[in-house]
Design a protein around this motif. Structure first.
Motif, PDB file in Angstrom:
ATOM      1  N   LEU A  35      12.648 -10.226   7.583  1.00 23.03           N
ATOM      2  CA  LEU A  35      11.419  -9.453   7.449  1.00 23.03           C
ATOM      3  C   LEU A  35      10.992  -9.309   5.988  1.00 23.03           C
ATOM      4  O   LEU A  35       9.797  -9.429   5.664  1.00 23.03           O
ATOM      5  CB  LEU A  35      11.617  -8.063   8.083  1.00 23.03           C
ATOM      6  N   LEU A  36      11.914  -9.065   5.082  1.00 19.78           N
ATOM      7  CA  LEU A  36      11.562  -8.869   3.685  1.00 19.78           C
ATOM      8  C   LEU A  36      11.167 -10.167   3.002  1.00 19.78           C
ATOM      9  O   LEU A  36      10.333 -10.183   2.086  1.00 19.78           O
ATOM     10  CB  LEU A  36      12.725  -8.211   2.940  1.00 19.78           C
ATOM     11  N   THR A  37      11.821 -11.269   3.396  1.00 19.24           N
ATOM     12  CA  THR A  37      11.416 -12.551   2.784  1.00 19.24           C
ATOM     13  C   THR A  37      10.047 -12.998   3.265  1.00 19.24           C
ATOM     14  O   THR A  37       9.406 -13.852   2.638  1.00 19.24           O
ATOM     15  CB  THR A  37      12.452 -13.638   3.125  1.00 19.24           C
ATOM     16  N   CYS A  38       9.590 -12.404   4.387  1.00 19.95           N
ATOM     17  CA  CYS A  38       8.257 -12.760   4.887  1.00 19.95           C
ATOM     18  C   CYS A  38       7.134 -11.898   4.258  1.00 19.95           C
ATOM     19  O   CYS A  38       5.945 -12.156   4.525  1.00 19.95           O
ATOM     20  CB  CYS A  38       8.210 -12.593   6.403  1.00 19.95           C
ATOM     21  N   VAL A  39       7.506 -10.871   3.493  1.00 13.78           N
ATOM     22  CA  VAL A  39       6.495 -10.023   2.855  1.00 13.78           C
ATOM     23  C   VAL A  39       5.851 -10.815   1.697  1.00 13.78           C
ATOM     24  O   VAL A  39       6.547 -11.354   0.824  1.00 13.78           O
ATOM     25  CB  VAL A  39       7.126  -8.731   2.327  1.00 13.78           C
ATOM     26  N   GLN A  40       4.518 -10.868   1.712  1.00 16.71           N
ATOM     27  CA  GLN A  40       3.820 -11.681   0.706  1.00 16.71           C
ATOM     28  C   GLN A  40       3.656 -10.940  -0.632  1.00 16.71           C
ATOM     29  O   GLN A  40       3.756 -11.563  -1.674  1.00 16.71           O
ATOM     30  CB  GLN A  40       2.432 -12.071   1.236  1.00 16.71           C
ATOM     31  N   ARG A  41       3.462  -9.605  -0.576  1.00 14.07           N
ATOM     32  CA  ARG A  41       3.239  -8.895  -1.838  1.00 14.07           C
ATOM     33  C   ARG A  41       3.728  -7.466  -1.714  1.00 14.07           C
ATOM     34  O   ARG A  41       3.553  -6.846  -0.676  1.00 14.07           O
ATOM     35  CB  ARG A  41       1.736  -8.893  -2.176  1.00 14.07           C
ATOM     36  N   PHE A  42       4.468  -7.036  -2.737  1.00 16.92           N
ATOM     37  CA  PHE A  42       4.960  -5.677  -2.823  1.00 16.92           C
ATOM     38  C   PHE A  42       4.200  -4.942  -3.901  1.00 16.92           C
ATOM     39  O   PHE A  42       3.947  -5.487  -4.990  1.00 16.92           O
ATOM     40  CB  PHE A  42       6.454  -5.656  -3.190  1.00 16.92           C
ATOM     41  N   SER A  43       3.879  -3.703  -3.606  1.00 16.25           N
ATOM     42  CA  SER A  43       3.392  -2.833  -4.681  1.00 16.25           C
ATOM     43  C   SER A  43       4.598  -2.288  -5.426  1.00 16.25           C
ATOM     44  O   SER A  43       5.754  -2.515  -5.027  1.00 16.25           O
ATOM     45  CB  SER A  43       2.562  -1.695  -4.081  1.00 16.25           C
ATOM     46  N   ALA A  44       4.364  -1.582  -6.527  1.00 17.11           N
ATOM     47  CA  ALA A  44       5.483  -1.030  -7.308  1.00 17.11           C
ATOM     48  C   ALA A  44       6.249  -0.051  -6.467  1.00 17.11           C
ATOM     49  O   ALA A  44       7.501  -0.089  -6.403  1.00 17.11           O
ATOM     50  CB  ALA A  44       4.969  -0.364  -8.585  1.00 17.11           C
TER      51      ALA A  44
ATOM     52  N   GLN B  16      11.763  -7.407  -9.076  1.00 17.94           N
ATOM     53  CA  GLN B  16      12.698  -6.708  -9.933  1.00 17.94           C
ATOM     54  C   GLN B  16      12.112  -5.372 -10.391  1.00 17.94           C
ATOM     55  O   GLN B  16      10.909  -5.245 -10.638  1.00 17.94           O
ATOM     56  CB  GLN B  16      13.035  -7.561 -11.161  1.00 17.94           C
ATOM     57  N   LEU B  17      13.020  -4.398 -10.534  1.00 14.20           N
ATOM     58  CA  LEU B  17      12.598  -3.047 -10.893  1.00 14.20           C
ATOM     59  C   LEU B  17      12.778  -2.839 -12.407  1.00 14.20           C
ATOM     60  O   LEU B  17      13.663  -3.431 -13.028  1.00 14.20           O
ATOM     61  CB  LEU B  17      13.430  -2.005 -10.142  1.00 14.20           C
ATOM     62  N   SER B  18      11.962  -1.957 -12.904  1.00 18.76           N
ATOM     63  CA  SER B  18      12.120  -1.555 -14.298  1.00 18.76           C
ATOM     64  C   SER B  18      13.247  -0.541 -14.405  1.00 18.76           C
ATOM     65  O   SER B  18      13.820  -0.127 -13.389  1.00 18.76           O
ATOM     66  CB  SER B  18      10.809  -0.933 -14.823  1.00 18.76           C
ATOM     67  N   GLU B  19      13.576  -0.177 -15.613  1.00 18.52           N
ATOM     68  CA  GLU B  19      14.657   0.798 -15.790  1.00 18.52           C
ATOM     69  C   GLU B  19      14.276   2.124 -15.162  1.00 18.52           C
ATOM     70  O   GLU B  19      15.123   2.781 -14.539  1.00 18.52           O
ATOM     71  CB  GLU B  19      14.952   0.976 -17.272  1.00 18.52           C
ATOM     72  N   ASP B  20      13.027   2.506 -15.300  1.00 25.16           N
ATOM     73  CA  ASP B  20      12.605   3.759 -14.683  1.00 25.16           C
ATOM     74  C   ASP B  20      12.667   3.649 -13.158  1.00 25.16           C
ATOM     75  O   ASP B  20      13.082   4.579 -12.453  1.00 25.16           O
ATOM     76  CB  ASP B  20      11.171   4.099 -15.111  1.00 25.16           C
TER      77      ASP B  20
ATOM     78  N   GLN C 189      10.570   1.370  -2.519  1.00 26.31           N
ATOM     79  CA  GLN C 189      10.934   1.752  -1.157  1.00 26.31           C
ATOM     80  C   GLN C 189      11.853   0.721  -0.511  1.00 26.31           C
ATOM     81  O   GLN C 189      12.838   1.059   0.157  1.00 26.31           O
ATOM     82  CB  GLN C 189       9.668   1.917  -0.311  1.00 26.31           C
ATOM     83  N   ALA C 190      11.539  -0.562  -0.705  1.00 24.29           N
ATOM     84  CA  ALA C 190      12.380  -1.603  -0.110  1.00 24.29           C
ATOM     85  C   ALA C 190      13.790  -1.577  -0.694  1.00 24.29           C
ATOM     86  O   ALA C 190      14.796  -1.748   0.020  1.00 24.29           O
ATOM     87  CB  ALA C 190      11.728  -2.975  -0.330  1.00 24.29           C
ATOM     88  N   ASN C 191      13.877  -1.370  -2.021  1.00 25.53           N
ATOM     89  CA  ASN C 191      15.199  -1.275  -2.645  1.00 25.53           C
ATOM     90  C   ASN C 191      15.987  -0.096  -2.096  1.00 25.53           C
ATOM     91  O   ASN C 191      17.201  -0.211  -1.825  1.00 25.53           O
ATOM     92  CB  ASN C 191      15.045  -1.133  -4.162  1.00 25.53           C
ATOM     93  N   ILE C 192      15.336   1.045  -1.943  1.00 22.13           N
ATOM     94  CA  ILE C 192      16.038   2.223  -1.418  1.00 22.13           C
ATOM     95  C   ILE C 192      16.560   1.947  -0.009  1.00 22.13           C
ATOM     96  O   ILE C 192      17.723   2.232   0.318  1.00 22.13           O
ATOM     97  CB  ILE C 192      15.095   3.444  -1.435  1.00 22.13           C
ATOM     98  N   ASP C 193      15.725   1.369   0.883  1.00 21.48           N
ATOM     99  CA  ASP C 193      16.138   1.130   2.271  1.00 21.48           C
ATOM    100  C   ASP C 193      17.304   0.125   2.363  1.00 21.48           C
ATOM    101  O   ASP C 193      18.314   0.362   3.038  1.00 21.48           O
ATOM    102  CB  ASP C 193      14.950   0.608   3.078  1.00 21.48           C
TER     103      ASP C 193
ATOM    104  N   LEU D  16       0.810  -1.207   0.000  1.00 17.56           N
ATOM    105  CA  LEU D  16       0.000   0.000   0.000  1.00 17.56           C
ATOM    106  C   LEU D  16       0.847   1.262   0.000  1.00 17.56           C
ATOM    107  O   LEU D  16       0.377   2.344   0.374  1.00 17.56           O
ATOM    108  CB  LEU D  16      -0.894   0.007   1.269  1.00 17.56           C
ATOM    109  N   VAL D  17       2.108   1.148  -0.404  1.00 18.70           N
ATOM    110  CA  VAL D  17       3.007   2.304  -0.406  1.00 18.70           C
ATOM    111  C   VAL D  17       2.590   3.225  -1.544  1.00 18.70           C
ATOM    112  O   VAL D  17       2.457   2.791  -2.710  1.00 18.70           O
ATOM    113  CB  VAL D  17       4.466   1.852  -0.584  1.00 18.70           C
ATOM    114  N   SER D  18       2.414   4.486  -1.210  1.00 22.43           N
ATOM    115  CA  SER D  18       1.937   5.443  -2.224  1.00 22.43           C
ATOM    116  C   SER D  18       3.094   6.082  -2.985  1.00 22.43           C
ATOM    117  O   SER D  18       2.985   6.369  -4.181  1.00 22.43           O
ATOM    118  CB  SER D  18       1.092   6.536  -1.546  1.00 22.43           C
ATOM    119  N   SER D  19       4.203   6.303  -2.284  1.00 28.09           N
ATOM    120  CA  SER D  19       5.364   6.929  -2.945  1.00 28.09           C
ATOM    121  C   SER D  19       6.647   6.479  -2.254  1.00 28.09           C
ATOM    122  O   SER D  19       6.631   6.030  -1.104  1.00 28.09           O
ATOM    123  CB  SER D  19       5.256   8.454  -2.899  1.00 28.09           C
ATOM    124  N   ALA D  20       7.773   6.619  -2.962  1.00 23.48           N
ATOM    125  CA  ALA D  20       9.076   6.219  -2.421  1.00 23.48           C
ATOM    126  C   ALA D  20      10.071   7.328  -2.679  1.00 23.48           C
ATOM    127  O   ALA D  20      10.847   7.282  -3.639  1.00 23.48           O
ATOM    128  CB  ALA D  20       9.539   4.908  -3.038  1.00 23.48           C
ATOM    129  N   GLU D  21      10.102   8.355  -1.804  1.00 23.64           N
ATOM    130  CA  GLU D  21      10.956   9.518  -2.000  1.00 23.64           C
ATOM    131  C   GLU D  21      12.021   9.653  -0.889  1.00 23.64           C
ATOM    132  O   GLU D  21      12.694  10.666  -0.816  1.00 23.64           O
ATOM    133  CB  GLU D  21      10.092  10.777  -2.029  1.00 23.64           C
TER     134      GLU D  21
END
Length: 898
Positions: free
Chosen positions: A819-828, A866-870, A833-837, A768-773
């Motif tokens: 903690l991250l391997t226990c996350v069932q679903r990530f939004s974009a 996996q992330l897109s180029e953007d 956000q997870a990659n940044i942290d 449910l993350v709305s933004s990753a700034e």
């Protein structure tokens, strides 16, 4: 011993036997008792000697002949010498010369025709050669006696020598005159051979006249006999009657005279032999005055003079003297066995008793006393006295210690009874054992030799037994507190009574003093030149005491090391190369140096005839190595105890960097304060104390224990380096254990704060993350807490940063991965956000990330979609912005060698 007598003058210098002479010289005796011998020309003249002064003696010569020395012997000076000689000769006694012997007077010499001479004119011999001796110088008689020692120049003597006669009477007569004298002598002899017939022919008229005279004398005699026969008978009868009457008148007078003569003879005998009759009383008086030399000399003199006499009264007196000597012998034997007494006095008594036994050896009365060996009895008496003295001293001091235990009062400055016992026993051994040895040596060298044969084997056993008894008493008093109570103790030696721990603790500081007492006694016995076998027994005892003393010194050091926990001031400026290390190692080194020096001076320095305790493979080296290992382990135990303080004192982790920096400033200021300020000790947190303990462990592992090895080596302790290597291993193990405990405590706070910070704030969900700034709060929390740990460790000891942070970063990475391997679903946006942290934390903590931490970060990134180029470009842009904003945090973790 005084100067020896010297005879320098005589008067006269020659004479017949019985001549009264005056002897002059020096040191001829202090008094009449001091004169014990006088020899004149090899004849004993002591009985006739009359002592006048130390320079004058009057005596009569004995039945000797020829020249000889005059030898005077005194008790104070011994046998003397003579610078003059006396010549003794035997005179020819004539009928008109007084003499003490009967002289045969009949052979008076005869005339040429065989008639006896009417007077002793032949003793003045005419010159048989008929030569004039006027103007002739006679040769000295002394010189002629030297030339003809066994001859004489007298014609009437049997040993007549013609050479002596010619030298004496015709020393200057020419040879021709002597030949003429020989012819005269021959004619004279030939004329005497004519016989009596020629003499009668020549003197016929005189002979006839003599015959006529003889006949006239005969006729006159016959006439007188006829006229005087009757008067003669009357005269004879009158004489007989007068004799009878005189006998009747003087019978009483004569009997009284005979009785007076008898008494006078008895008094004369008493006066002449006063020495013998007074001897029984004199020997008793001399014995009471302890003048046994006088007793021996008087008894020997009596034996020499009257030992073979047949006079009943003399035999009776001698028997009485023998009885008195038997009593003196009994008294001497008792005095020999009475202790204490000096060796010299005991030897004097033994010599006196031995001399008396030799004089009485073989007598019937001597069988009343059994045969004894006085010297051996003296040795046994001295040995028994030594054993009894040691036992008495032991009982006295043991009872004194029991009394003190019951009273429970004793001045701490007073020496314990064990110490006083050791001192007194060593003094007794140092004084009595040499006396016993010297007495035995005098016995075996013959100085005190008695009637029995020596017993060297038994005496050796006595000496060894005495030494072992002395050593056993010392062991019983000293080594009983070391757990060696029954080791090497003789069966008949009592054990020192059990005592309290407080009494033992009071005694232990005095062990080095007891060792000094034993060493002093040992040095005294070495000077006596005892056998090596005997000295080795004491040396073994000294080595045991040295080891025990060294052990007590090291145990005292261990107790001081254990109390270092109370002396820890947490002053972190003690070791420049190891920031965070306190003054605790320096205190440990001071204790080690102090007690190593004490042990070296008191125990390890070998004194006379002592061996080194630290020989390779020796028991001493093994014990010291064990104590050294205990030093190191005890110090590590102190560090471990300090590290196990109350965990509630630890500082809670917060998320503010300022708080960590403020803690750094406070710690820096506190490190500059006085080490003895107890208020500073109260301000030290558990975390800071743990870090100091870790610094101390690291210092011990890397440098300090190796330095302690050099300290032992420089002080003369050849301890194996393996002991210190084992200590370093112990310090390293302790370091690992404390690190593990510290990391577990720190990681518990860090790990416990990650998940709440990730999900609890605003009910966060990754889908449910709305933004990753920017960074999520949990990433900030992790970074801030790690910076807090970094600042806390850096303020105490930067050397510990890598060891502590690597373990904590690994734990944090593991928790993030979980903690991250226990996350069932990530939004974009959640994936962004997870990659940044994770990337920010991975990049920031890369320098303090080990292989496991890196693997956990990689697994966490793999768990994120996996992330897109953007998306990748967005992540890089945000990371660059975040790293710029958190430059200060990143700088903390970018120092390669803090």
């Amino acid at each position: 011993m005084g100067p020896k007598p010297v005879v320098t003058g005589l008067s006269p210098k020659e004479g017949a036997p019985g001549t009264k002479i005056t002897i002059r010289g020096e040191f001829l005796g202090k008094d009449a008792r001091d004169l014990i011998g006088l020899i004149i020309c090899d004849s004993d003249c002591l009985l006739s000697a009359e002592w006048k002064s130390p320079t004058k003696i009057i005596a009569r010569t004995g039945p000797s002949k020829g020249k000889g020395d005059i030898i005077v012997t005194t008790r104070s000076g011994g046998v003397g010498s003579s610078t003059v000689q006396f010549r003794a000769y035997h005179e020819s006694i004539g009928p008109l010369k007084e003499s003490a012997v009967w002289i045969e007077e009949s052979p008076m010499g005869s005339l040429s025709w065989g008639r006896r001479s009417l007077a002793p004119t032949k003793y003045t011999q005419e010159d048989p050669l008929g030569l004039s001796i006027e103007g002739n110088v006679k040769k000295l008689t002394e010189d002629l006696r030297d030339i003809f020692p066994e001859s004489s120049g007298d014609l009437a003597q049997e040993n007549f020598s013609p050479g002596w006669f010619l030298l004496e009477h015709h020393n200057a007569t020419s040879f021709d005159d002597l030949k003429a004298g020989l012819s005269y002598l021959r004619r004279k002899v030939e004329s005497q051979r004519d016989g009596q017939l020629s003499f009668l022919k020549a003197n016929a008229g005189a002979v006839m006249d003599q015959l006529a005279t003889l006949m006239t004398l005969r006729d006159k005699y016959e006439e007188d006999m006829a006229e005087t026969t009757e008067p003669i008978f009357k005269l004879e009868k009158a004489i007989k009657e007068s004799i009878i009457e005189s006998n009747s008148l003087f019978t009483d007078v004569l009997s009284r005279r005979d009785r007076a003569d008898t008494m006078r003879a008895a008094l004369f005998a008493l006066s002449r032999h006063k020495f013998l009759f007074c001897l029984p009383k004199s020997v008793e008086q001399s014995a009471k005055r302890k003048e046994y030399d006088i007793v021996i000399n008087d008894y020997a003199r009596a034996k020499n003079l009257f030992g073979k006499t047949d006079v009943p009264i003399f035999r009776k007196v001698l028997e009485e003297v023998d009885k008195r000597i038997i009593g003196i012998r009994k008294e001497l034997h008792q005095q020999i066995c009475q202790m204490p007494q000096s060796v010299d006095h005991q030897k004097k008594l033994v010599k006196a008793l031995t001399s008396l036994e030799l004089f009485q050896n073989g007598l019937a009365i001597a069988q009343e006393l059994p045969e004894t060996d006085a010297a051996w009895d003296a040795i046994e008496a001295r040995s028994n006295y030594l054993d009894e003295t040691l036992r008495t001293i032991f009982d006295q001091h043991a009872a004194r210690e029991n009394n003190q235990l019951s009273a429970k009062q004793r001045d701490a400055n007073d020496a314990p009874p064990r110490v006083l016992f050791c001192e007194e026993v060593c003094e007794i051994a140092a004084s009595q054992l040499p006396d016993l040895w010297r007495l035995g040596q005098a016995y075996f060298t013959g100085e005190l030799k008695g009637l029995s044969d020596p017993k060297p084997g038994v005496f050796k056993r006595i000496i060894i037994n005495s030494i072992e008894t002395f050593c056993s008493y010392i062991r019983s008093a000293i080594l009983s507190v070391s757990g060696q109570r029954n080791n090497h103790l003789k069966a008949n030696i009592p054990v020192w009574p059990a005592t309290s721990n407080s009494a033992i603790l009071q005694f232990i500081p005095w062990i080095s003093q007891c060792l000094r007492y034993v060493r002093i006694a040992y040095a005294t016995l070495i000077r006596v030149d005892l056998p090596s076998e005997v000295l080795d027994i004491i040396q073994k005892l000294i080595n045991q005491i040295r080891l025990f003393c060294l052990s007590t010194i090291f145990k005292k050091a261990i107790d001081k090391i254990r109390r270092l926990e109370e002396e820890e001031t947490w002053n972190m400026g003690a070791v420049p190369d190891f920031p965070g290390a306190t003054n605790l190692p320096n205190l440990f080194e001071e204790i080690i140096v102090e007690h190593l020096d004490e042990g070296l001076n008191a125990c390890l320095k070998a004194e006379i005839r002592e061996t080194s305790l630290l020989e390779p493979q020796s028991e001493g080296l093994q014990q010291i190595s064990a104590h050294t290992a205990e030093f190191l382990n005890t110090f590590c135990d102190v560090i471990e105890t300090l590290a196990q303080c109350d965990i509630t004192q630890q500082t809670p982790l917060v998320c503010q960097l300022a708080v960590g920096l403020a803690g750094t400033n406070n710690l820096s200021n506190a490190s500059q304060s006085n080490a003895d300020d107890k208020s500073w000790r109260k301000t030290m947190s558990w975390d800071q104390k743990i870090l100091c303990c870790l610094s101390n462990c690291l210092y011990c592992y890397r440098q300090f224990f190796a330095h302690i090895y050099t300290v032992f080596t420089k002080n003369g302790y050849p301890i194996s380096k393996i002991v210190f290597d084992n200590g370093r291993v112990r310090a390293n193990d302790l370091f690992e254990n404390i690190i593990e405990s510290f990391v577990n405590e720190k990681s518990e706070y860090l790990v416990a704060s990650i998940e709440p910070a990730m999900y609890i704030a605003n009910q966060f969900q990754w889908d449910l993350v709305s933004s990753a700034e920017g960074l999520r709060p949990y990433a900030h929390e992790c970074c801030d807490n790690l910076v807090g740990v970094f600042s806390e460790v850096f303020a105490v000891s930067p050397l510990l940063l890598r060891s502590i942070l690597e373990a904590i970063v690994q734990t944090v990475a593991e928790e993030l991965n979980r903690l991250l391997t226990c996350v069932q679903r990530f939004s974009a946006n959640g994936a962004l956000q997870a990659n940044i942290d994770i990337r920010f934390l991975r990049d920031t903590l890369q320098l303090y990330s080990n292989s496991k931490a890196k693997a956990f970060f990689a697994e966490a990134l793999e768990a994120i979609p996996q992330l897109s180029e953007d998306g990748e470009r967005h992540v890089l842009r945000v990371l660059a912005k975040v790293k710029e904003d958190m430059k200060l945090h990143i700088m903390c973790f970018s120092v390669q060698n803090p």
